[in-house]
Write a protein that holds these residues in place. Structure first.
Motif, mmCIF file in Angstrom:
data_model
loop_
_atom_site.group_PDB
_atom_site.id
_atom_site.type_symbol
_atom_site.label_atom_id
_atom_site.label_comp_id
_atom_site.label_asym_id
_atom_site.label_seq_id
_atom_site.Cartn_x
_atom_site.Cartn_y
_atom_site.Cartn_z
ATOM 1 N N HIS A 71 45.326 57.531 -130.733
ATOM 2 C CA HIS A 71 44.966 58.060 -132.050
ATOM 3 C C HIS A 71 43.486 58.425 -132.152
ATOM 4 O O HIS A 71 42.969 58.619 -133.260
ATOM 5 C CB HIS A 71 45.346 57.050 -133.132
ATOM 6 N N ASN A 72 42.822 58.536 -130.991
ATOM 7 C CA ASN A 72 41.406 58.941 -130.927
ATOM 8 C C ASN A 72 40.496 58.061 -131.781
ATOM 9 O O ASN A 72 39.608 58.551 -132.484
ATOM 10 C CB ASN A 72 41.244 60.410 -131.321
ATOM 11 N N ILE A 73 40.717 56.770 -131.704
ATOM 12 C CA ILE A 73 39.898 55.803 -132.424
ATOM 13 C C ILE A 73 38.998 55.109 -131.408
ATOM 14 O O ILE A 73 39.465 54.696 -130.343
ATOM 15 C CB ILE A 73 40.782 54.781 -133.169
ATOM 16 N N GLU A 74 37.737 55.004 -131.752
ATOM 17 C CA GLU A 74 36.761 54.394 -130.839
ATOM 18 C C GLU A 74 37.159 52.960 -130.493
ATOM 19 O O GLU A 74 37.586 52.186 -131.354
ATOM 20 C CB GLU A 74 35.381 54.392 -131.490
ATOM 21 N N ILE A 75 37.016 52.621 -129.216
ATOM 22 C CA ILE A 75 37.334 51.279 -128.738
ATOM 23 C C ILE A 75 36.077 50.419 -128.855
ATOM 24 O O ILE A 75 35.122 50.593 -128.112
ATOM 25 C CB ILE A 75 37.804 51.294 -127.262
ATOM 26 N N ASN A 76 36.083 49.526 -129.834
ATOM 27 C CA ASN A 76 35.008 48.552 -129.979
ATOM 28 C C ASN A 76 35.594 47.306 -130.638
ATOM 29 O O ASN A 76 36.741 47.321 -131.095
ATOM 30 C CB ASN A 76 33.821 49.118 -130.777
ATOM 31 N N VAL A 82 48.424 35.692 -128.517
ATOM 32 C CA VAL A 82 49.021 36.501 -127.453
ATOM 33 C C VAL A 82 49.529 35.679 -126.276
ATOM 34 O O VAL A 82 50.266 36.194 -125.432
ATOM 35 C CB VAL A 82 48.038 37.588 -126.962
ATOM 36 N N GLY A 83 49.141 34.419 -126.205
ATOM 37 C CA GLY A 83 49.643 33.550 -125.143
ATOM 38 C C GLY A 83 49.258 34.036 -123.762
ATOM 39 O O GLY A 83 48.201 34.631 -123.561
ATOM 40 N N LYS A 84 50.149 33.799 -122.820
ATOM 41 C CA LYS A 84 49.861 34.133 -121.426
ATOM 42 C C LYS A 84 49.864 35.637 -121.166
ATOM 43 O O LYS A 84 49.491 36.070 -120.080
ATOM 44 C CB LYS A 84 50.851 33.432 -120.503
ATOM 45 N N ASN A 85 50.270 36.425 -122.153
ATOM 46 C CA ASN A 85 50.332 37.884 -121.990
ATOM 47 C C ASN A 85 49.156 38.597 -122.646
ATOM 48 O O ASN A 85 49.286 39.724 -123.118
ATOM 49 C CB ASN A 85 51.658 38.407 -122.550
ATOM 50 N N LYS A 86 48.021 37.956 -122.634
ATOM 51 C CA LYS A 86 46.829 38.497 -123.287
ATOM 52 C C LYS A 86 46.487 39.907 -122.809
ATOM 53 O O LYS A 86 46.209 40.795 -123.613
ATOM 54 C CB LYS A 86 45.646 37.562 -123.041
ATOM 55 N N THR A 87 46.522 40.118 -121.517
ATOM 56 C CA THR A 87 46.172 41.429 -120.964
ATOM 57 C C THR A 87 47.121 42.505 -121.485
ATOM 58 O O THR A 87 46.684 43.601 -121.851
ATOM 59 C CB THR A 87 46.213 41.388 -119.417
ATOM 60 N N ILE A 88 48.390 42.191 -121.559
ATOM 61 C CA ILE A 88 49.389 43.170 -122.010
ATOM 62 C C ILE A 88 49.152 43.532 -123.480
ATOM 63 O O ILE A 88 49.101 44.720 -123.837
ATOM 64 C CB ILE A 88 50.813 42.634 -121.799
ATOM 65 N N TYR A 89 49.029 42.533 -124.334
ATOM 66 C CA TYR A 89 48.839 42.802 -125.765
ATOM 67 C C TYR A 89 47.526 43.537 -126.032
ATOM 68 O O TYR A 89 47.485 44.460 -126.846
ATOM 69 C CB TYR A 89 48.890 41.502 -126.582
ATOM 70 N N THR A 90 46.482 43.134 -125.344
ATOM 71 C CA THR A 90 45.188 43.790 -125.530
ATOM 72 C C THR A 90 45.265 45.244 -125.086
ATOM 73 O O THR A 90 44.773 46.148 -125.772
ATOM 74 C CB THR A 90 44.081 43.045 -124.760
ATOM 75 N N GLN A 91 45.913 45.492 -123.959
ATOM 76 C CA GLN A 91 46.024 46.863 -123.467
ATOM 77 C C GLN A 91 46.910 47.719 -124.375
ATOM 78 O O GLN A 91 46.629 48.897 -124.580
ATOM 79 C CB GLN A 91 46.554 46.888 -122.027
ATOM 80 N N LEU A 92 47.960 47.139 -124.938
ATOM 81 C CA LEU A 92 48.789 47.873 -125.903
ATOM 82 C C LEU A 92 47.942 48.327 -127.093
ATOM 83 O O LEU A 92 48.046 49.473 -127.542
ATOM 84 C CB LEU A 92 49.946 47.003 -126.403
ATOM 85 N N LEU A 93 47.100 47.436 -127.574
ATOM 86 C CA LEU A 93 46.232 47.766 -128.708
ATOM 87 C C LEU A 93 45.226 48.843 -128.321
ATOM 88 O O LEU A 93 45.037 49.831 -129.048
ATOM 89 C CB LEU A 93 45.527 46.507 -129.208
ATOM 90 N N ILE A 94 44.596 48.697 -127.167
ATOM 91 C CA ILE A 94 43.616 49.691 -126.706
ATOM 92 C C ILE A 94 44.285 51.050 -126.509
ATOM 93 O O ILE A 94 43.761 52.079 -126.947
ATOM 94 C CB ILE A 94 42.924 49.214 -125.411
ATOM 95 N N ASN A 95 45.447 51.068 -125.872
ATOM 96 C CA ASN A 95 46.155 52.331 -125.652
ATOM 97 C C ASN A 95 46.515 53.001 -126.973
ATOM 98 O O ASN A 95 46.437 54.224 -127.102
ATOM 99 C CB ASN A 95 47.406 52.110 -124.818
ATOM 100 N N ASN A 96 46.912 52.197 -127.962
ATOM 101 C CA ASN A 96 47.259 52.743 -129.266
ATOM 102 C C ASN A 96 46.036 53.372 -129.924
ATOM 103 O O ASN A 96 46.126 54.473 -130.488
ATOM 104 C CB ASN A 96 47.854 51.641 -130.145
ATOM 105 N N LEU A 97 44.890 52.704 -129.840
ATOM 106 C CA LEU A 97 43.672 53.275 -130.417
ATOM 107 C C LEU A 97 43.288 54.562 -129.700
ATOM 108 O O LEU A 97 42.916 55.549 -130.339
ATOM 109 C CB LEU A 97 42.527 52.262 -130.360
ATOM 110 N N ARG A 98 43.372 54.564 -128.388
ATOM 111 C CA ARG A 98 43.054 55.786 -127.626
ATOM 112 C C ARG A 98 43.990 56.927 -128.009
ATOM 113 O O ARG A 98 43.559 58.064 -128.165
ATOM 114 C CB ARG A 98 43.164 55.513 -126.125
#
Length: 124
Positions: free
Chosen positions: A84-89, A66-82
């Motif tokens: 689709h009502n998938i538990e964040i772990n 993810v390089g210097k944009n770690k926060t952005i990529y991680t948040q995109l993944l978390i938002n996508n899981l949310r």
């Protein structure tokens, strides 16, 4: 919430596709192609299918992926899981990161993208 993703592991099938895509695009870094794939997949409205394959392809450290944009990529993944009502772990983040990269790499390969302009045309 501070859940750390350690690395992306792929199957040998995805590694083979990445090798072919590298030859077509002349992009030599796995992480760039995997980022492209992730972005194409995360844009889809459906959840990527879970892939039950041996993860014996490539390994990329998450920070390298993810390089210097770690926060952005991680948040995109978390938002996508949310969405689709998938538990964040950690397990789900790792599983769905791979699933998104897998789907996205297949999209890149199937649409025979040669450069970033082809990628951009798919995201419209």
């Amino acid at each position: 919430m501070d859940i750390k993703i350690d690395q992306l592991r792929t199957s040998s099938g995805v590694k083979n596709l990445l090798t072919r895509i590298k030859g077509i695009t002349s992009i030599q870094n796995w992480n760039v192609l995997c980022r492209w794939g992730f972005c194409l997949s995360i844009k889809q409205s459906s959840v990527p299918r879970m892939v039950d394959e041996k993860l014996d392809g490539i390994e990329i450290d998450y920070d390298t992926l993810v390089g210097k944009n770690k926060t952005i990529y991680t948040q995109l993944l978390i938002n996508n899981l949310r969405h689709h009502n998938i538990e964040i772990n950690k397990e789900n983040l790792t599983k769905f990161l791979y699933a998104h990269v897998n789907r996205g790499i297949n999209i890149i390969y199937n649409f025979k993208l040669k450069d970033i302009s082809g990628l951009l045309s798919l995201t419209r």
